[in-house]
Motif scaffolding. Structure first.
Motif, PDB file in Angstrom:
ATOM      1  N   ILE A 292       0.854  -1.190   0.000  1.00 25.62           N
ATOM      2  CA  ILE A 292       0.000   0.000   0.000  1.00 25.62           C
ATOM      3  C   ILE A 292       0.893   1.243   0.000  1.00 25.62           C
ATOM      4  O   ILE A 292       1.846   1.329   0.777  1.00 25.62           O
ATOM      5  N   LEU A 293       0.555   2.194  -0.840  1.00 27.28           N
ATOM      6  CA  LEU A 293       1.244   3.483  -0.818  1.00 27.28           C
ATOM      7  C   LEU A 293       0.406   4.457   0.011  1.00 27.28           C
ATOM      8  O   LEU A 293      -0.770   4.686  -0.295  1.00 27.28           O
ATOM      9  N   CYS A 294       1.001   5.012   1.062  1.00 21.75           N
ATOM     10  CA  CYS A 294       0.296   5.964   1.929  1.00 21.75           C
ATOM     11  C   CYS A 294       0.891   7.351   1.698  1.00 21.75           C
ATOM     12  O   CYS A 294       2.111   7.518   1.716  1.00 21.75           O
ATOM     13  N   VAL A 295       0.022   8.335   1.500  1.00 22.70           N
ATOM     14  CA  VAL A 295       0.485   9.681   1.150  1.00 22.70           C
ATOM     15  C   VAL A 295      -0.064  10.703   2.141  1.00 22.70           C
ATOM     16  O   VAL A 295      -1.289  10.764   2.343  1.00 22.70           O
ATOM     17  N   GLY A 296       0.825  11.478   2.761  1.00 23.44           N
ATOM     18  CA  GLY A 296       0.325  12.563   3.600  1.00 23.44           C
ATOM     19  C   GLY A 296       1.140  12.830   4.841  1.00 23.44           C
ATOM     20  O   GLY A 296       2.364  12.945   4.788  1.00 23.44           O
ATOM     21  N   ALA A 297       0.445  12.931   5.968  1.00 27.97           N
ATOM     22  CA  ALA A 297       1.006  13.477   7.203  1.00 27.97           C
ATOM     23  C   ALA A 297       2.124  12.648   7.818  1.00 27.97           C
ATOM     24  O   ALA A 297       2.027  11.426   7.907  1.00 27.97           O
ATOM     25  N   ALA A 298       3.187  13.345   8.253  1.00 25.15           N
ATOM     26  CA  ALA A 298       4.287  12.740   9.006  1.00 25.15           C
ATOM     27  C   ALA A 298       4.758  13.806   9.984  1.00 25.15           C
ATOM     28  O   ALA A 298       5.277  14.839   9.576  1.00 25.15           O
ATOM     29  N   VAL A 299       4.547  13.555  11.257  1.00 32.45           N
ATOM     30  CA  VAL A 299       4.727  14.600  12.264  1.00 32.45           C
ATOM     31  C   VAL A 299       5.266  13.973  13.540  1.00 32.45           C
ATOM     32  O   VAL A 299       5.001  12.807  13.823  1.00 32.45           O
ATOM     33  N   LEU A 300       6.062  14.734  14.272  1.00 29.13           N
ATOM     34  CA  LEU A 300       6.514  14.248  15.578  1.00 29.13           C
ATOM     35  C   LEU A 300       5.492  14.694  16.627  1.00 29.13           C
ATOM     36  O   LEU A 300       5.348  15.888  16.899  1.00 29.13           O
ATOM     37  N   ASP A 301       4.795  13.739  17.196  1.00 30.36           N
ATOM     38  CA  ASP A 301       3.786  14.031  18.219  1.00 30.36           C
ATOM     39  C   ASP A 301       4.385  13.896  19.608  1.00 30.36           C
ATOM     40  O   ASP A 301       5.085  12.930  19.898  1.00 30.36           O
ATOM     41  N   THR A 302       4.091  14.868  20.461  1.00 32.84           N
ATOM     42  CA  THR A 302       4.363  14.733  21.884  1.00 32.84           C
ATOM     43  C   THR A 302       3.015  14.527  22.547  1.00 32.84           C
ATOM     44  O   THR A 302       2.143  15.397  22.476  1.00 32.84           O
ATOM     45  N   ILE A 303       2.834  13.353  23.123  1.00 31.39           N
ATOM     46  CA  ILE A 303       1.537  12.999  23.707  1.00 31.39           C
ATOM     47  C   ILE A 303       1.639  13.045  25.223  1.00 31.39           C
ATOM     48  O   ILE A 303       2.439  12.331  25.817  1.00 31.39           O
ATOM     49  N   PHE A 304       0.856  13.924  25.824  1.00 24.73           N
ATOM     50  CA  PHE A 304       0.819  14.032  27.281  1.00 24.73           C
ATOM     51  C   PHE A 304      -0.471  13.398  27.783  1.00 24.73           C
ATOM     52  O   PHE A 304      -1.543  13.657  27.240  1.00 24.73           O
ATOM     53  N   ARG A 305      -0.342  12.611  28.830  1.00 25.78           N
ATOM     54  CA  ARG A 305      -1.530  12.015  29.426  1.00 25.78           C
ATOM     55  C   ARG A 305      -1.894  12.829  30.659  1.00 25.78           C
ATOM     56  O   ARG A 305      -1.065  13.006  31.558  1.00 25.78           O
ATOM     57  N   VAL A 306      -3.112  13.333  30.687  1.00 25.46           N
ATOM     58  CA  VAL A 306      -3.558  14.189  31.779  1.00 25.46           C
ATOM     59  C   VAL A 306      -4.862  13.654  32.359  1.00 25.46           C
ATOM     60  O   VAL A 306      -5.575  12.896  31.706  1.00 25.46           O
ATOM     61  N   ARG A 307      -5.154  14.043  33.598  1.00 30.64           N
ATOM     62  CA  ARG A 307      -6.407  13.593  34.220  1.00 30.64           C
ATOM     63  C   ARG A 307      -7.608  14.147  33.461  1.00 30.64           C
ATOM     64  O   ARG A 307      -8.575  13.461  33.200  1.00 30.64           O
ATOM     65  N   ALA A 308      -7.541  15.458  33.140  1.00 30.35           N
ATOM     66  CA  ALA A 308      -8.662  16.104  32.447  1.00 30.35           C
ATOM     67  C   ALA A 308      -8.104  17.146  31.495  1.00 30.35           C
ATOM     68  O   ALA A 308      -7.043  17.726  31.750  1.00 30.35           O
ATOM     69  N   LEU A 309      -8.805  17.392  30.398  1.00 25.70           N
ATOM     70  CA  LEU A 309      -8.353  18.392  29.429  1.00 25.70           C
ATOM     71  C   LEU A 309      -8.483  19.785  30.034  1.00 25.70           C
ATOM     72  O   LEU A 309      -9.369  20.035  30.855  1.00 25.70           O
ATOM     73  N   PRO A 310      -7.586  20.693  29.656  1.00 22.96           N
ATOM     74  CA  PRO A 310      -7.575  22.025  30.267  1.00 22.96           C
ATOM     75  C   PRO A 310      -8.697  22.916  29.726  1.00 22.96           C
ATOM     76  O   PRO A 310      -9.265  22.646  28.679  1.00 22.96           O
TER      77      PRO A 310
END
Lengths: 308, 308
Positions: free
Chosen positions: A5-23
């Motif tokens: 399969i050829l996939c075209v598009g987004a490539a990004v470095l994600d920093t994922i923070f886990r929090v109790r509740a969204l701000p």
């Protein structure tokens, strides 16, 4: 042999923070877990394909910087073919921050420099014909259009991940694809219809050349083929992290179609892959293996025909 | 010859996104500008010192990873002496995401692995005596306590950036320092008093060994010396980015004290440095030069004695 399969598009470095509740508003919010992972719509779908036993080549664009090298290394280590990635001098690589709360809900802050996608690499019909399907997202629309057209010419499935984008971008891609899987917010941005079934039917009438599907998270997926509207209920799971769940669906669907499965079976594989991904924290890293997806398929309710 | 300040504490890679408005709950929010910069309380204060013509050495801790190397490189390029930084194997370097909105308000999501600050480097009295002042924040409290004690023994100013932290941490540092500059939220976490003047007076009585100051952003700074309570109004500016404004105040104050200025003049330099920083987007990168701070001092209203 595994399907390509050829996939075209987004490539990004994600920093994922886990929090109790969204701000909400100003202040300081303390995460209790953090991971960094290279992903993005096409990249995460590519990883789903690899985990499910397929072969995935990624066409994306990064800057000539540390972050760009890290994105390519991380995705290559994940088993994705990144040899055709574009590297743009003078543009910062894409990065984003994501907060995931204890209900699995997420807040995404993505940053893409427009220069990453100003130019596109050469695409030949021979190159495209070497794949069993193409899957494009909305991020690099100029290239995605070329790839979808080449796939149609080559007679291989031309699949669109129809996520939120400016309407002219989304429409210009949807008019060319022969399989379109919209996210609910993107689908709602294109029509006035409110009921899920009406929404899907209206979009299917608008893009008669394509199989049209809309995913509604835990409410399942609706799709239209010919004049028949179908509903596939979702596997009920305890969601920990819904990030990349849509991408899991798209990657699994694309692989299934490349393998020759019919739409109903491809939607089923997409559904369980997305549901299983939601049970693991860490964005795309939670993609299931094929053996796990196959086992979950046995628990998945049957789809039903809603109309006519 | 420029005065030498030892800064102890936070060193983190910040990703700063500029957004129209801060988010509330789930979804996707699109920033229109992004910068990455190595900073943190002690690091940003160190940079303020360098920009104002002083010399700053940073004692902080990073992991043995790409982010850690980037933090040290970035701060060294900014003119800060990073030769004594600690590098901890097996711990991820600190990083945080900050959203700054069009009013200059900010949402901070910092992530520090606790292993970064488990151990502390050896501190000798000779080393500390080589500086003209020390400034510590609450991040690496174990080391900060050692440095404050050594500074007191060496007879040089021992200055605390009293920002939000668990009360026992904050108290254990405040009891040793001889200059304490609290942020308003930290000050409010320690007392019940509500009026600004009462708050400052109560804290000053609690830490009789120290000059006690509390900064209230655009409402200015209040400080107590002996039995006199003073108020320094802030320079009125159009705030674009309040990130690192407190650090600007602390760095400038520490440099001024090291230069032999009295408290009132040190608070004045802190006030204008913080105000000027707020007029520039990009966290610590907006620190003014000494010539700019000196010019702004001419516009700054005089301080007044409020009590007795």
């Amino acid at each position: 042999m595994s399907k390509r399969i050829l996939c075209v598009g987004a490539a990004v470095l994600d920093t994922i923070f886990r929090v109790r509740a969204l701000p909400s508003g100003e202040g300081k919010i303390l995460p209790y877990e953090m991971v960094q992972v290279a992903e993005g719509m096409a990249s995460s779908a590519a990883y789903a394909i690899v985990r499910l036993g397929g072969s995935a080549t990624l066409l994306g664009s990064v800057g000539d910087d540390d972050t760009g090298r890290r994105i390519c290394d991380d995705l290559a280590q994940a088993g994705i073919d990144t040899s055709a990635m574009s590297v743009v001098a003078g543009a910062p690589s894409a990065l984003s921050t994501i907060l995931v709360d204890d209900r699995g809900d997420r807040l995404i802050v993505p940053f893409y420099d427009t220069r990453l996608h100003h130019t596109i690499p050469q695409i030949s019909d021979e190159m495209i014909a070497g794949f069993d399907a193409v899957l494009v997202d909305v991020r690099w629309a100029k290239l995605a259009r070329e790839v979808l057209r080449a796939a149609r010419r080559a007679g291989i499935p031309a699949i669109l991940d129809g996520d939120v984008a400016p309407s002219e971008t989304l429409l210009s891609l949807a008019e060319i694809a022969d399989h379109i899987i919209f996210s609910e917010p993107a689908a709602r941005s294109l029509t006035e219809a409110r009921a899920q079934a009406d929404l899907v039917q209206e979009l299917a009438e608008r893009f008669p050349q394509a199989m049209v599907c809309v995913t509604f998270g835990p409410a399942g997926a609706f799709w239209m083929e010919g004049t028949q509207l179908h509903h596939q209920p979702a596997l009920q799971v305890r969601a920990v992290d819904t990030l990349a769940a849509g991408d899991a669906f798209h990657g699994a669907y694309a692989l299934a179609v490349a393998e020759g499965l019919g739409t109903a079976d491809a939607v089923r594989l997409g559904s369980v892959t997305a549901a299983l991904k939601c049970t693991v924290f860490g964005g795309r890293t939670g993609m299931p293996l094929r053996i796990e997806a196959d086992k979950a398929l046995q628990q998945l309710p049957s789809s039903s025909v809603l109309r006519p």
